[in-house]
Design a protein around this motif. Structure first.
Motif, mmCIF file in Angstrom:
data_model
loop_
_atom_site.group_PDB
_atom_site.id
_atom_site.type_symbol
_atom_site.label_atom_id
_atom_site.label_comp_id
_atom_site.label_asym_id
_atom_site.label_seq_id
_atom_site.Cartn_x
_atom_site.Cartn_y
_atom_site.Cartn_z
ATOM 1 N N LEU A 156 -15.367 57.364 1.567
ATOM 2 C CA LEU A 156 -15.765 58.420 0.637
ATOM 3 C C LEU A 156 -15.964 59.780 1.313
ATOM 4 O O LEU A 156 -16.015 60.806 0.634
ATOM 5 C CB LEU A 156 -17.050 58.034 -0.096
ATOM 6 N N ALA A 157 -16.094 59.815 2.641
ATOM 7 C CA ALA A 157 -16.417 61.049 3.358
ATOM 8 C C ALA A 157 -15.488 62.218 3.020
ATOM 9 O O ALA A 157 -15.972 63.324 2.749
ATOM 10 C CB ALA A 157 -16.442 60.790 4.858
ATOM 11 N N PRO A 158 -14.134 62.052 2.992
ATOM 12 C CA PRO A 158 -13.282 63.206 2.680
ATOM 13 C C PRO A 158 -13.509 63.724 1.256
ATOM 14 O O PRO A 158 -13.470 64.927 1.005
ATOM 15 C CB PRO A 158 -11.852 62.685 2.828
ATOM 16 N N ARG A 204 -18.970 54.613 3.326
ATOM 17 C CA ARG A 204 -19.240 56.020 3.643
ATOM 18 C C ARG A 204 -18.030 56.691 4.297
ATOM 19 O O ARG A 204 -17.735 57.851 4.017
ATOM 20 C CB ARG A 204 -20.480 56.123 4.520
ATOM 21 N N ASP A 205 -17.333 55.964 5.171
ATOM 22 C CA ASP A 205 -16.141 56.530 5.830
ATOM 23 C C ASP A 205 -15.032 56.814 4.815
ATOM 24 O O ASP A 205 -14.358 57.833 4.881
ATOM 25 C CB ASP A 205 -15.614 55.573 6.914
ATOM 26 N N VAL A 232 -16.392 63.369 -0.553
ATOM 27 C CA VAL A 232 -17.722 63.969 -0.604
ATOM 28 C C VAL A 232 -17.697 65.342 0.064
ATOM 29 O O VAL A 232 -18.310 66.294 -0.419
ATOM 30 C CB VAL A 232 -18.764 63.043 0.064
ATOM 31 N N GLY A 233 -16.949 65.453 1.160
ATOM 32 C CA GLY A 233 -16.854 66.728 1.880
ATOM 33 C C GLY A 233 -16.207 67.820 1.051
ATOM 34 O O GLY A 233 -16.541 68.997 1.187
ATOM 35 N N ALA A 259 -21.041 51.309 6.191
ATOM 36 C CA ALA A 259 -20.360 52.316 7.011
ATOM 37 C C ALA A 259 -18.922 52.514 6.534
ATOM 38 O O ALA A 259 -18.438 53.656 6.467
ATOM 39 C CB ALA A 259 -20.382 51.897 8.483
ATOM 40 N N GLU A 260 -18.238 51.420 6.173
ATOM 41 C CA GLU A 260 -16.868 51.519 5.661
ATOM 42 C C GLU A 260 -16.826 52.342 4.375
ATOM 43 O O GLU A 260 -15.955 53.199 4.197
ATOM 44 C CB GLU A 260 -16.284 50.125 5.389
ATOM 45 N N ARG A 318 -21.920 69.698 -5.246
ATOM 46 C CA ARG A 318 -23.056 68.906 -5.733
ATOM 47 C C ARG A 318 -23.298 69.168 -7.202
ATOM 48 O O ARG A 318 -23.248 70.300 -7.656
ATOM 49 C CB ARG A 318 -24.312 69.242 -4.953
#
Length: 143
Positions: A47-49, A44-45, A51-52, A41-42, A56
């Motif tokens: 990397l989220a900005p 993903r959190d 990845v957003g 979860a850490e 692709r």
């Protein structure tokens, strides 16, 4: 002889129990890391900005994750040798190398509950002598 192989994932950050393997890429290279639910979860959190904001690239649309697994279905070399020997002794045709047919594996696993399969040899076909072939007469050339 029964044998069970168990695969346990170990968190690559703290050495505790991991829940999944996560594959990711950076700078044209692909990486895989085993993480606990908390560390996954850490990651993903964090990397989220990125990845957003990213677009692709080509490749698989299905994420590659491996959940923890209780066992594998592969057999040891000694066990496959024993299966081949049993199969040959009990009338099954099995090659010395390669995959063992599922019907033979099933028969081997059920060998204590069912009688062994014994194939009757096929009778040899009767040899029938063919009558000699007649040769056709050559037609006389019309004069």
């Amino acid at each position: 002889m029964a044998q069970v192989t168990e695969v346990r994932l170990v968190d690559d950050l703290d050495g505790g129990e991991a829940a999944e393997s996560i594959a990711f890429g950076l700078d044209g290279r692909t990486f895989e890391i085993d993480l606990s639910e908390t560390h996954a979860a850490e990651l993903r959190d964090v990397l989220a900005p990125f990845v957003g904001a990213a677009r692709r690239a080509g490749g698989s649309s299905v994420p590659v994750t491996r959940q923890k697994s209780a066992s594998r279905s592969s057999r040891s070399r000694e066990e496959t040798t024993a299966i081949r020997e049993w199969a040959n002794a009990n009338g099954h045709e099995v090659s010395g190398r390669g995959r063992i047919p599922s019907s033979v594996l099933e028969a081997y696993e059920n060998r204590g509950s069912a009688p062994a399969r014994v194939e009757e040899p096929e009778p040899e076909p009767e040899v029938v002598a063919e009558p000699p072939k007649r040769r056709g007469r050559k037609k006389a050339a019309a004069a």
